[in-house]
Design a protein around this motif. Structure first.
Motif, PDB file in Angstrom:
ATOM      1  N   LEU A   1       0.736  -1.228   0.091  1.00 26.75           N
ATOM      2  CA  LEU A   1      -0.087   0.079   0.049  1.00 26.75           C
ATOM      3  C   LEU A   1       0.923   1.135   0.099  1.00 26.75           C
ATOM      4  CD1 LEU A   1      -2.470  -1.085   2.675  1.00 26.75           C
ATOM      5  CD2 LEU A   1      -2.890  -1.275   0.180  1.00 26.75           C
TER       6      LEU A   1
ATOM      7  N   ASP B   1     -11.607  -0.310  -2.553  1.00 27.53           N
ATOM      8  CA  ASP B   1     -10.563  -1.438  -2.920  1.00 27.53           C
ATOM      9  C   ASP B   1      -9.150  -0.652  -2.804  1.00 27.53           C
ATOM     10  OD1 ASP B   1     -10.309   0.365  -5.104  1.00 27.53           O
ATOM     11  OD2 ASP B   1     -10.823  -1.061  -6.511  1.00 27.53           O
ATOM     12  N   LEU B   2      -9.245   0.441  -2.105  1.00 26.69           N
ATOM     13  CA  LEU B   2      -8.015   1.368  -1.838  1.00 26.69           C
ATOM     14  C   LEU B   2      -7.493   1.943  -3.121  1.00 26.69           C
ATOM     15  CD1 LEU B   2      -6.128  -0.847   0.776  1.00 26.69           C
ATOM     16  CD2 LEU B   2      -7.830   0.873   0.861  1.00 26.69           C
ATOM     17  N   SER B   3      -7.979   2.154  -4.182  1.00 22.99           N
ATOM     18  CA  SER B   3      -7.764   2.801  -5.487  1.00 22.99           C
ATOM     19  C   SER B   3      -8.092   4.184  -5.254  1.00 22.99           C
ATOM     20  CB  SER B   3      -8.211   1.907  -6.840  1.00 22.99           C
ATOM     21  OG  SER B   3      -9.785   2.327  -6.824  1.00 22.99           O
TER      22      SER B   3
ATOM     23  N   GLY C   1      -6.479  -2.594 -10.495  1.00 22.66           N
ATOM     24  CA  GLY C   1      -6.612  -3.416  -8.963  1.00 22.66           C
ATOM     25  C   GLY C   1      -5.534  -3.822  -8.667  1.00 22.66           C
TER      26      GLY C   1
ATOM     27  N   GLN D   1      -3.030   0.816  -5.001  1.00 18.85           N
ATOM     28  CA  GLN D   1      -3.762   0.752  -3.845  1.00 18.85           C
ATOM     29  C   GLN D   1      -3.002   1.643  -2.834  1.00 18.85           C
ATOM     30  OE1 GLN D   1      -3.336  -3.421  -2.634  1.00 18.85           O
ATOM     31  NE2 GLN D   1      -5.399  -3.670  -3.654  1.00 18.85           N
ATOM     32  N   TRP D   2      -3.803   2.643  -2.335  1.00 15.27           N
ATOM     33  CA  TRP D   2      -3.253   3.762  -1.316  1.00 15.27           C
ATOM     34  C   TRP D   2      -3.989   3.770  -0.097  1.00 15.27           C
ATOM     35  CZ3 TRP D   2       0.472   6.696  -3.607  1.00 15.27           C
ATOM     36  CH2 TRP D   2       0.838   6.573  -5.000  1.00 15.27           C
ATOM     37  N   THR D   3      -3.111   4.359   0.978  1.00 11.43           N
ATOM     38  CA  THR D   3      -3.875   4.731   2.201  1.00 11.43           C
ATOM     39  C   THR D   3      -3.428   5.998   2.692  1.00 11.43           C
ATOM     40  OG1 THR D   3      -1.871   4.033   3.415  1.00 11.43           O
ATOM     41  CG2 THR D   3      -3.359   2.216   3.012  1.00 11.43           C
TER      42      THR D   3
END
Length: 86
Positions: free
Chosen positions: A1, A46-48, A77, A82-84
């Motif tokens: 992430l 989905d963190l996108s 995907g 994917q990021w936080t």
């Protein structure tokens, strides 16, 4: 992430992630916010991080090291999309 970057400059102008084009592999830079659709993003379950102006494009990192370039790519995907928030 990956951490989703946000920043406030020292002169109190709010800055935004900005797409520098309209296609996959366009660079993303930090610019003064103007309200443009190229500066609007949706963080999905989905963190996108999806561009509002170009909903088929997601924020993606070219690697995992600090200073790695960030661009947009066709949403797929993969882990590099994917990021936080930090």
């Amino acid at each position: 992430l990956h951490s989703f970057p946000t920043r406030r400059s020292s002169d109190l102008h709010i800055e935004c992630l900005t797409i520098g084009g309209s296609s996959a592999d366009s660079p993303v830079t930090i610019e003064n916010c103007t309200g443009a659709s190229t500066q609007a993003w949706d963080v999905r379950a989905d963190l996108s991080v999806v561009s509002i102006g170009h909903p088929d494009l997601c924020l993606e990192a070219a690697g995992t090291d600090n200073g790695t370039p960030v661009a947009v790519g066709t949403c797929n995907g993969q882990a590099n999309q994917q990021w936080t928030r930090s």
